[in-house]
Design a protein around this motif. Structure first.
Motif, PDB file in Angstrom:
ATOM      1  N   ARG A  75      42.970  39.287  33.965  1.00 25.09           N
ATOM      2  CA  ARG A  75      43.337  39.646  35.345  1.00 25.09           C
ATOM      3  C   ARG A  75      43.064  41.123  35.636  1.00 25.09           C
ATOM      4  O   ARG A  75      43.981  41.919  35.769  1.00 25.09           O
ATOM      5  CB  ARG A  75      44.801  39.321  35.597  1.00 25.09           C
ATOM      6  CG  ARG A  75      45.056  37.838  35.591  1.00 25.09           C
ATOM      7  CD  ARG A  75      46.520  37.557  35.716  1.00 25.09           C
ATOM      8  NE  ARG A  75      46.809  36.219  35.272  1.00 25.09           N
ATOM      9  CZ  ARG A  75      47.492  35.325  35.981  1.00 25.09           C
ATOM     10  NH1 ARG A  75      47.957  35.635  37.164  1.00 25.09           N
ATOM     11  NH2 ARG A  75      47.710  34.125  35.496  1.00 25.09           N
ATOM     12  N   ILE A  76      41.786  41.383  35.735  1.00 23.29           N
ATOM     13  CA  ILE A  76      41.339  42.746  35.989  1.00 23.29           C
ATOM     14  C   ILE A  76      41.866  43.223  37.344  1.00 23.29           C
ATOM     15  O   ILE A  76      42.313  44.371  37.493  1.00 23.29           O
ATOM     16  CB  ILE A  76      39.795  42.768  35.951  1.00 23.29           C
ATOM     17  CG1 ILE A  76      39.320  42.372  34.556  1.00 23.29           C
ATOM     18  CG2 ILE A  76      39.241  44.109  36.370  1.00 23.29           C
ATOM     19  CD1 ILE A  76      37.910  41.852  34.490  1.00 23.29           C
ATOM     20  N   GLU A  77      41.805  42.320  38.312  1.00 24.68           N
ATOM     21  CA  GLU A  77      42.227  42.672  39.673  1.00 24.68           C
ATOM     22  C   GLU A  77      43.705  43.067  39.699  1.00 24.68           C
ATOM     23  O   GLU A  77      44.119  43.947  40.455  1.00 24.68           O
ATOM     24  CB  GLU A  77      42.006  41.472  40.611  1.00 24.68           C
ATOM     25  CG  GLU A  77      40.558  41.015  40.709  1.00 24.68           C
ATOM     26  CD  GLU A  77      40.152  40.017  39.640  1.00 24.68           C
ATOM     27  OE1 GLU A  77      40.792  39.969  38.561  1.00 24.68           O
ATOM     28  OE2 GLU A  77      39.192  39.270  39.865  1.00 24.68           O
TER      29      GLU A  77
ATOM     30  N   ALA B 115      31.760  44.571  36.915  1.00 19.79           N
ATOM     31  CA  ALA B 115      31.391  44.776  38.321  1.00 19.79           C
ATOM     32  C   ALA B 115      31.767  43.582  39.194  1.00 19.79           C
ATOM     33  O   ALA B 115      32.358  43.757  40.263  1.00 19.79           O
ATOM     34  CB  ALA B 115      29.904  45.106  38.433  1.00 19.79           C
ATOM     35  N   PRO B 116      31.463  42.340  38.787  1.00 17.10           N
ATOM     36  CA  PRO B 116      31.847  41.212  39.650  1.00 17.10           C
ATOM     37  C   PRO B 116      33.341  41.144  39.892  1.00 17.10           C
ATOM     38  O   PRO B 116      33.790  40.842  40.994  1.00 17.10           O
ATOM     39  CB  PRO B 116      31.368  39.977  38.871  1.00 17.10           C
ATOM     40  CG  PRO B 116      30.356  40.472  37.919  1.00 17.10           C
ATOM     41  CD  PRO B 116      30.743  41.871  37.587  1.00 17.10           C
TER      42      PRO B 116
ATOM     43  N   TRP C 103      38.083  42.178  43.407  1.00 17.43           N
ATOM     44  CA  TRP C 103      39.283  42.920  43.795  1.00 17.43           C
ATOM     45  C   TRP C 103      39.075  43.535  45.175  1.00 17.43           C
ATOM     46  O   TRP C 103      39.974  43.494  46.037  1.00 17.43           O
ATOM     47  CB  TRP C 103      39.602  43.999  42.761  1.00 17.43           C
ATOM     48  CG  TRP C 103      40.781  44.851  43.132  1.00 17.43           C
ATOM     49  CD1 TRP C 103      42.019  44.417  43.498  1.00 17.43           C
ATOM     50  CD2 TRP C 103      40.821  46.273  43.171  1.00 17.43           C
ATOM     51  NE1 TRP C 103      42.847  45.481  43.764  1.00 17.43           N
ATOM     52  CE2 TRP C 103      42.134  46.640  43.566  1.00 17.43           C
ATOM     53  CE3 TRP C 103      39.893  47.283  42.904  1.00 17.43           C
ATOM     54  CZ2 TRP C 103      42.535  47.965  43.716  1.00 17.43           C
ATOM     55  CZ3 TRP C 103      40.292  48.604  43.050  1.00 17.43           C
ATOM     56  CH2 TRP C 103      41.598  48.937  43.454  1.00 17.43           C
ATOM     57  N   GLY C 104      37.904  44.086  45.370  1.00 19.04           N
ATOM     58  CA  GLY C 104      37.588  44.669  46.670  1.00 19.04           C
ATOM     59  C   GLY C 104      37.738  43.645  47.787  1.00 19.04           C
ATOM     60  O   GLY C 104      38.284  43.931  48.857  1.00 19.04           O
TER      61      GLY C 104
ATOM     62  N   SER D 172      33.895  35.496  45.687  1.00 17.91           N
ATOM     63  CA  SER D 172      34.034  36.799  46.351  1.00 17.91           C
ATOM     64  C   SER D 172      32.688  37.343  46.765  1.00 17.91           C
ATOM     65  O   SER D 172      32.521  37.878  47.862  1.00 17.91           O
ATOM     66  CB  SER D 172      34.661  37.795  45.392  1.00 17.91           C
ATOM     67  OG  SER D 172      36.027  37.607  45.355  1.00 17.91           O
ATOM     68  N   LEU D 173      31.736  37.214  45.878  1.00 17.70           N
ATOM     69  CA  LEU D 173      30.392  37.703  46.177  1.00 17.70           C
ATOM     70  C   LEU D 173      29.785  36.907  47.317  1.00 17.70           C
ATOM     71  O   LEU D 173      29.077  37.452  48.169  1.00 17.70           O
ATOM     72  CB  LEU D 173      29.512  37.607  44.924  1.00 17.70           C
ATOM     73  CG  LEU D 173      29.890  38.618  43.847  1.00 17.70           C
ATOM     74  CD1 LEU D 173      29.374  38.180  42.487  1.00 17.70           C
ATOM     75  CD2 LEU D 173      29.356  39.987  44.187  1.00 17.70           C
TER      76      LEU D 173
END
Lengths: 293, 879
Positions: free
Chosen positions: B616-618, B655-656, B661-662, B718-719
Motif C-alpha cells: 500500500r504505497i498510496e 511510478a505507476p 496515488w495522484g 488510474s492510468l
C-alpha cells in the motif's frame, strides 16, 4: 489323451483365476493396448512426505482381496512428491495423456477410470484402513460393481433410441458411488428432446442451486408447489428427497409464519425418517429445536 | 428464627429443583454450609486432590464452539461493525487469584548452566536486574565485534534469553491483568446466562431450545471457571515445586529458553510455563524427547501470546504430539524452524476450525502433498445459501448442523459448503492439521489463505495483493512482507547476523532499562544494521525514543535515515510499516515542516524494489501528506505528490503506484487543481519537456506496461483515467466500434486490466485500457505461436458471455480459445470460438457459467499476430 485332457482342464480351471487379476502397465500406451471393460486404475501414493503411503500402496496392490476386487483393470502407478516441479507436472501430463490427474483427497488412493478414460471414483486409504485391506477391498468392489452396472446400462442405451434410450442413460447416471457418464445430459436431450422420460430434468437437477434461488423467490408458494411436484420424480434418491424437505422447510419458516408450523413439523419428521443417520437427517432435530413452536 | 427456617426451606426447595435437573450443579453453586462440603485449606492434601479433580472435570468438558457467521474481512481497516451487545459491566480490579497447578514430581533431566535458579523466576524484576548486571559487565564496550564473540558461548546465549524472557514477563503484566478482567467479565456473563436458563427450566420450560441453551451455558461457565484457576504469571506458575523444577530446566537450557526469547514474540511467558506444565503432566517424556518438547513449547508460546484458553492449548499440543509420534504428519513438520512450528501448533487457537475434532478429521481425510493444499479449498462447495435457503451472511447457515457437526468445522464446511471465509479456513487448516505451515489472510471483502510450499509462501484463493495476515510473527504487523522477512530472519543463512543483532538488541534493552537512552540508541542502531530484518530491533529502538522525553530530532532522524538506508532496499513494506507504527508521528513531533518533508522524502529516494508483492504505497504517501498538514491544502499536496513522483519517476515499479496515488488525490480536487496536477505529472515524468497527446501516451506507455507486468490493476485503472483526462472532453475515439450486444449480468471487465503475451512495434500500450471500454482501444502482439491476451477482472464472476471486437484482419483470428483461471496461472478451457463474422464475435456462456477471475483469449497455433480492439466479459459476481 488323458494327459491332454487333464492339462486342458487344468488350464481352463486356472484361466479364470489369472484372468481376474489386474494387469500392471508401465505406460499409458501399454495400458491402452491391454485394457478390458474393467477399465484403468491409477494407484497413487506419497513419494517422500509420508511414512506409510508407499508401503501401504504396495501392500494393498499385493493383497489377494484387493487383487480380486480389482478384477481385470489395467493398473498404473504414480508416486507424488511433496512439491511437484513444473517439469514433474509436464512429465506426468505427457505420461498420462488425457487422464484426469486432479488430486484425490488423501494418499494413497486408487483412482478408477472406465475404458474410455473417464474418471469414475477415488478410493482413498485412510490411516486406520492401512491395516485393513479387506475393508479397502470391499470399497473397491463396490466401485467395480457400480462401474459394471453403469457399463451395462450404457451398452443397452447404445442399442436403444428415443425415450427408452434416455431412460437407460438416466439410470446409468443414477448409479450411486461413481460419477455420471460423460456428456450424459447432452445425450439424453438428443434422444428425448421433449424430456418426456424426465431424465434430463433428473440428471441436471441441482437442488443446492434451487435452495439458493428459493431464498430470493418472489412467489414462495409456487416454489413450494414445484418442490412438492418434484418429490414424486421416480428417480430421486433419498438425499434428493431430504434436500427438497429442507428447501420447503426454509420457505415455510421464512414466509408462512405460525400457519406453516404443522406443515413444517411434518416435513421435519419426513426429513428425519428418510435417513436419520445422514447429515440432513440429523439436522432435523436442530431444525425442530430452533423453528418449531 | 422463623426467617432463618424460611431461608433454609427456600434454599432446600431451590436446591431440590436444581437437583432434579442436574444434580452435580448443587455442589458447584450452593454454599458449603448447605451442601455440607468441607472447606479445604489451600496447600493441604485435600486442596491438591480437589484441584486435580477440578482439572479433570475441566479437561472432560466439551469445548464451546464459536459460530462463524460471516467471512473474515481484510484485517486492518475493514472489520465489520459488531452487532450491538449488552453494555459491558464496569471494569473492576480482578479478585485475588487462587491458582493450584501442582504437577507433582518433575525429574531433573536437563542441566541448568546459568546463574538463575528455578525459584528465582517467581520474581522477574530481580531476574532481569541480576542478568542485566551480568550482561553489562560482559558487554561493556557495546561493539558489534564484542557481541559476535559473546554470542558464541552457550552460557552467554542463555543470559541473553533470560533477560528477554524476564523483560517480556514484566512488559506483559498489564496485558495479563486486562486478560483476567476480561475473563472475569466473560465468566460473570456466562453465569448470568446460566442462571437465566436455570430459571426458565425451573418454571417448567423443558423445550429442546432451553435445554440446548442450558447445556451451552453450563459448558461456558465450566470453561471460564477452569481458565480462572490457571496461572498467568511466573509468580504463579513457578510457585510450586513442579513449576520451579520445570523452570529450572527451561530457564537453564539455552536451546529451550531461546525458543521462548528468539523465535518470534515472547508474550506472557509465565502463562506459557503454566501451559507447558499441563502438557508435561500428560507427556512427561517431554524432558527427554526433543520434538515433544518443541511441540509443547510452540503451542504454549502461541496460546500465551494470544491469551487463549489453556485447556485448549493442551488438547492442541496433544493432537500434534500424538500425530507426530504416529508419524502421520507431513515430513516437512520434522524440520520446521520454531517460528513456523508455532504457526502450525498455535494458529487460531480460538477458531472452531482448529478444534481437535476438525484437525483430526482433516488429518484423516485430507492427507496431501504440501503443494496441493492451495487447491484443497475447492473440494468444498461455494454456496451463498445452505440447503434450507439461509444465507452465509447470517447466523442460520450452519445452525441446523450444529449439534451433529458443531465441533468439526472442517467436516461441516466440506458437507454443507460456505464462501471465501469457510473455504479458505478449510484449506488452511487442512494444511495445518497435517503439519504444513499455513494461515488465512484478509483481502478487501475476501478471505484467502497462504501455504508454505517448499520454500515459497504461496497465496491461495487470493484475489488481491492487498493481503492482511491473520497470524502474525511480529505483533500487530499484518503485512505480507513480514512473512518473508521472518523467513530470512530465522533462516540458517542469516543465523549469525540474527544472533549478533539480538545480542546488541538485548544490550540496548539493558541500557534503556537503566535509563541510559544514548547507549541504548547506539546499540539499537548496531542491532538494526547487523540484521535489518530484525523487526524487534527497530521497534524497540523507536519505543526507546518514545519513552525518552529528551530524545532529540537528531536521534529520531538517525532512526529514520537508518531505516531508509538499510531496510527500504530489502523490505520497503516493512520499512513503511515502521512509519505507520509511530515513526512518522515521532518525527512530526520533533522536526519542523521542512525537515519533516525532507525526512519523509528520504524514503522515496531510497526505495528501489517492491518486495514480495505490491504493497500500500498510496497509504504511506497519504499518511505523510496528512502529517505534513498538506491534506487540507490542494496546492501543497499536489506539490508533494509531484516531488514524490519526481523521486520515483525513473522506477518502473513505483511510478505507476505514485501515479495512482495522484489520481486518488485528484478525486478530492476541483477541475482547476486537477489540471494543475496533470501538468505536474507530465512535467515530473517528462522531466520538463512539452508534449503532444501522442507523446504523452508514449511517456505513459512504459508505466502502463509496468502496471500490467506487475499485475497492478489499480494503477492500470488510474492510468486509464489519467489518459482519459489528458485527452480532454472533446477527444473522440479513433475507433469506430460496432454496437455491443452484451449478455446477462454486469460488464465485469469494465474496471479490469489486460496484459498480452508480447508487444511489438505496432502495439500502443497507452491504448490498452481502451480495449475494455465501449470506445475501443487496441493491443497487438508479436508474430508468435500461441499468442494471447489476458483480462484480469476486478472480482471473481460467474461468466455469462464474452464479446470480442476486431476492426481489421479478422482472418488472423480463427479458432480463438477462451480460458478461465482463479489465479492467473492455472487455466481451464471453456470453449473454442469459430471464425469472426463481421467485426464482432459473441460467445454465450450462460449454460456453463464458468467461475473466473482471469479470462484468457488464446490464439492457438501460428506463428501469427494477435490483435483486438475490444474485449467485454459479462457475468455475475461470485464473491
Amino acid at each position: 489323451m488323458k494327459n491332454i485332457f487333464l492339462t486342458t482342464a487344468l488350464l481352463l480351471l486356472l484361466t479364470p483365476l489369472s484372468a481376474s487379476a489386474y494387469t500392471r502397465a508401465n505406460s499409458v500406451a501399454d495400458a491402452r493396448s491391454r485394457v478390458t471393460d474393467d477399465g484403468y486404475v491409477i494407484c497413487t501414493y506419497a513419494e517422500d512426505w509420508d511414512k506409510y503411503s508407499k508401503s501401504t500402496a504396495k501392500q494393498m496392490m499385493e493383497h489377494a482381496a484387493i487383487k480380486k476386487a480389482l478384477g481385470r483393470v489395467v493398473l498404473l502407478t504414480l508416486g507424488v512428491p511433496n512439491v511437484s516441479s513444473k517439469k514433474d507436472n509436464e512429465t506426468n501430463k505427457a505420461r498420462f495423456e488425457n487422464f484426469d490427474l486432479s488430486f484425490p483427497n488423501a494418499y494413497p488412493a486408487f483412482i478408477f477410470y472406465n475404458k474410455e478414460g473417464h474418471r469414475l471414483a477415488d478410493v482413498c486409504i485412510t490411516y486406520n484402513e492401512r491395516k485393513n485391506p479387506k475393508a479397502v477391498a470391499k470399497r473397491i468392489s463396490a466401485v467395480m460393481e457400480a462401474a459394471a452396472t453403469q457399463r451395462d446400462l450404457l451398452k443397452k442405451a447404445e442399442n436403444a433410441s428415443g425415450v427408452e434410450k434416455a431412460r437407460l442413460l438416466g439410470q446409468a447416471a443414477a448409479v450411486p458411488g461413481i460419477s455420471q457418464p460423460r456428456d450424459v445430459a447432452k445425450k439424453i436431450k438428443e434422444a428425448d428432446p421433449g424430456d418426456s422420460s424426465g431424465m434430463h430434468k433428473f440428471v441436471t437437477l441441482n437442488l443446492p442451486e434451487a435452495a439458493i434461488i428459493s431464498a430470493d423467490t418472489k412467489d414462495w408458494q409456487a416454489t413450494m408447489a414445484e418442490m412438492k411436484a418434484l418429490m414424486d420424480h421416480p428417480m430421486l434418491t433419498t438425499e434428493h428427497k431430504q434436500q427438497i424437505c429442507c428447501i420447503m422447510i426454509g420457505l415455510l419458516r421464512r414466509h408462512a409464519g405460525d400457519q406453516g408450523q404443522p406443515q413444517m413439523k411434518a416435513l421435519i419428521d419426513q426429513l428425519r425418517s428418510l435417513d436419520p443417520d445422514s447429515i440432513l437427517g440429523k439436522s432435523a432435530d436442530d431444525a425442530a429445536r430452533m423453528w418449531l413452536k | 428464627m422463623k426467617a432463618f427456617v424460611m431461608v433454609i426451606m427456600l434454599l432446600v426447595i431451590t436446591g431440590g429443583s436444581i437437583y432434579l435437573v442436574k444434580p452435580e450443579l448443587i455442589e458447584e453453586y450452593l454454599p458449603d454450609s448447605i451442601t455440607g462440603r468441607k472447606v479445604v485449606k489451600k496447600g493441604s492434601r485435600k486442596a491438591k486432590a480437589k484441584a486435580a479433580k477440578s482439572r479433570k472435570v475441566a479437561a472432560e468438558e466439551p469445548r464451546k464452539t464459536v459460530k462463524e457467521t460471516t467471512p473474515e474481512p481484510e484485517v486492518v481497516k475493514e472489520e465489520p461493525t459488531p452487532a450491538a451487545e449488552e453494555p459491558a459491566p464496569a471494569k473492576q480490579e480482578p479478585a485475588p487469584r487462587v491458582v493450584t497447578e501442582d504437577i507433582g514430581d518433575v525429574p531433573m533431566v536437563i542441566k541448568n548452566i546459568g546463574i538463575i535458579k528455578g525459584e528465582e523466576w517467581a520474581d522477574c524484576a530481580k531476574v532481569r536486574a541480576k542478568v542485566g548486571e551480568a550482561l553489562a559487565r560482559e558487554l561493556d564496550k557495546g561493539t558489534t565485534a564484542e557481541a559476535k564473540k559473546f554470542v558464541r558461548k552457550p552460557k552467554n546465549r542463555l543470559l541473553l534469553a533470560q533477560w528477554v524472557v524476564a523483560d517480556a514477563e514484566l512488559r506483559s503484566e498489564e496485558e495479563v491483568t486486562s486478560l483476567e478482567v476480561e475473563y472475569n467479565s466473560q465468566l460473570d456473563k456466562a453465569r448470568r446466562e446460566f442462571e437465566t436458563c436455570k430459571a426458565q427450566m425451573e418454571k417448567g420450560d423443558s423445550s429442546a431450545a432451553v435445554k440446548w441453551n442450558f447445556e451451552k451455558a453450563r459448558e461456558s461457565v465450566a470453561r471460564y471457571e477452569g481458565e480462572s484457576k490457571c496461572a498467568h504469571r511466573f509468580s504463579e506458575s513457578a510457585a510450586d515445586e513442579g513449576g520451579r523444577r520445570l523452570m529450572e530446566q527451561i530457564g537453564g537450557d539455552p536451546d529451550w529458553l531461546e525458543q521462548f526469547a528468539f523465535s518470534g514474540e515472547c508474550v506472557r511467558p509465565g502463562m506459557a510455563l503454566s501451559i507447558i506444565k499441563k502438557i508435561y503432566k500428560q507427556h512427561p517424556d517431554m524432558l527427554k524427547n526433543r520434538m515433544v518438547r518443541d511441540i509443547a513449547t510452540a503451542t504454549a508460546l502461541e496460546y500465551a501470546k494470544s491469551g487463549w484458553n489453556q485447556q485448549d492449548a493442551v488438547e492442541r499440543a496433544n493432537f500434534y504430539i500424538n500425530a507426530w509420534k504416529d508419524e502421520r504428519l507431513n515430513k516437512v513438520f520434522d524440520n520446521l524452524p520454531m517460528w513456523q512450528r508455532r504457526m502450525v501448533c498455535g494458529c487460531k487457537g480460538d477458531n472452531p476450525f482448529g478444534s481437535i475434532a476438525s484437525l483430526t478429521w482433516a488429518l484423516d481425510n485430507f492427507h496431501l502433498p504440501a503443494d496441493r493444499y492451495s487447491g484443497s479449498c475447492w473440494r468444498c462447495s461455494y454456496r451463498l445459501n445452505n440447503i434450507y435457503g439461509d444465507s452465509i451472511h447470517g447466523p442460520l447457515y450452519y445452525a441446523p448442523f450444529e449439534s451433529n457437526l458443531g465441533e468439526n468445522r472442517q467436516a461441516m464446511t466440506y458437507h454443507i459448503g460456505g464462501v471465501c471465509g469457510s473455504l479458505s479456513h478449510f484449506g488452511c487448516f487442512a494444511a495445518l492439521a497435517n503439519g504444513v505451515p499455513a494461515m488465512t489472510a484478509g483481502e478487501p471483502a475476501h478471505c484467502s489463505f497462504i501455504v508454505l510450499v517448499g520454500d515459497t509462501w504461496t497465496p491461495a484463493y487470493s484475489l488481491s495483493w492487498q493481503r492482511g495476515l491473520h497470524w502474525q510473527v511480529f505483533r500487530r504487523v499484518h503485512k505480507y512482507s513480514s512473512l518473508h522477512a521472518a523467513t530470512e530472519l530465522y533462516s540458517d543463512k542469516q543465523k549469525k547476523e540474527t544472533e549478533v543483532s539480538d545480542t546488541l538488541r538485548v544490550m540496548a534493552g539493558v541500557h534503556a532499562a537503566n535509563g541510559d537512552f544514548v547507549k541504548a540508541a547506539d546499540c539499537y542502531e548496531k542491532a538494526a544494521k547487523e540484521q535489518p530484518r530484525n523487526w524487534m530491533a527497530w521497534r524497540e529502538w523507536r519505543e526507546s525514543l518514545e519513552k525518552n522525553t529528551a530524545a532529540t530530532a537528531k536521534q529520531w532522524l538517525k532512526l529514520n535515515d537508518t531505516i531508509c538506508k538499510e531496510l527500504v532496499s530489502l523490505y520497503p513494506e516493512i520499512a513503511a510499516e515502521h512509519m505507520h507504527h509511530g515513526l512518522a508521528e515521532g518525527l512530526s513531533k520533533v522536526l519542523n515542516p521542512e525537515q519533516l518533508q525532507k525526512a519523509y522524502m528520504t524514503f522515496w529516494q531510497n526505495v528501489k524494489i517492491m518486495g514480495p508483492d505490491r504493497w500500500r504505497i498510496e497509504e504511506l504517501a497519504d499518511k505523510q501528506a496528512a502529517l505534513l498538514g498538506f491534506d487540507k491544502d490542494s496546492q501543497k499536496v499536489c506539490a508533494y505528490y509531484a516531488e514524490v513522483l519526481g523521486a520515483t519517476a525513473g522506477n518502473s515499479l513505483y511510478a505507476p503506484a505514485v501515479l495512482n496515488w495522484g489520481n486518488m488525490l485528484g478525486e478530492k480536487l476541483d477541475e482547476a487543481a486537477n489540471a494543475e496536477r496533470m501538468q505536474l505529472t507530465i512535467k515530473a515524468l517528462s522531466k520538463g519537456r512539452r508534449m503532444s497527446a501522442e507523446e504523452r501516451g508514449k511517456v505513459l506507455a512504459p508505466v502502463i506496461v509496468s502496471a500490467e507486468t506487475n499485475r497492478d490493476l489499480s494503477s492500470f485503472q488510474s492510468l486509464a483515467k489519467m489518459l482519459k483526462r489528458a485527452g480532454g472532453s472533446k477527444k473522440e475515439s479513433p475507433y469506430k466500434m460496432p454496437r455491443i450486444e452484451g449478455f446477462p449480468g454486469k460488464l465485469a471487465s469494465a474496471d479490469g486490466m489486460i496484459w498480452t503475451s508480447s508487444t511489438c512495434e505496432w502495439d500502443k500500450p497507452h491504448e490498452h485500457p481502451g480495449v475494455l471500454t465501449p470506445e475501443g482501444g487496441s493491443f497487438h502482439t508479436e508474430k508468435e505461436e500461441d499468442s494471447y491476451v489476458v483480462v484480469q477482472l476486478p472480482r471473481q464472476v460467474h461468466m455469462t458471455g464474452i464479446v470480442l471486437v476486431s476492426l481489421q484482419n479478422q482472418g488472423r483470428l480463427a479458432n480463438l480459445q477462451i480460458q478461465v483461471s482463479e489465479n492467473g496461472t492455472d487455466w481451464s478451457d471453456v470453449c473454442q470460438l469459430g471464425a469472426f463474422s463481421g467485426q464482432m464475435m459473441r460467445s454465450d456462456l450462460d449454460g456453463k457459467r464458468p467461475l473466473a477471475k482471469y479470462v484468457r483469449i488464446l490464439r492457438p497455433g501460428g506463428p501469427e499476430f494477435f490483435h483486438l480492439n475490444g474485449i467485454y466479459v459479462y457475468g455475475n459476481p461470485a464473491a
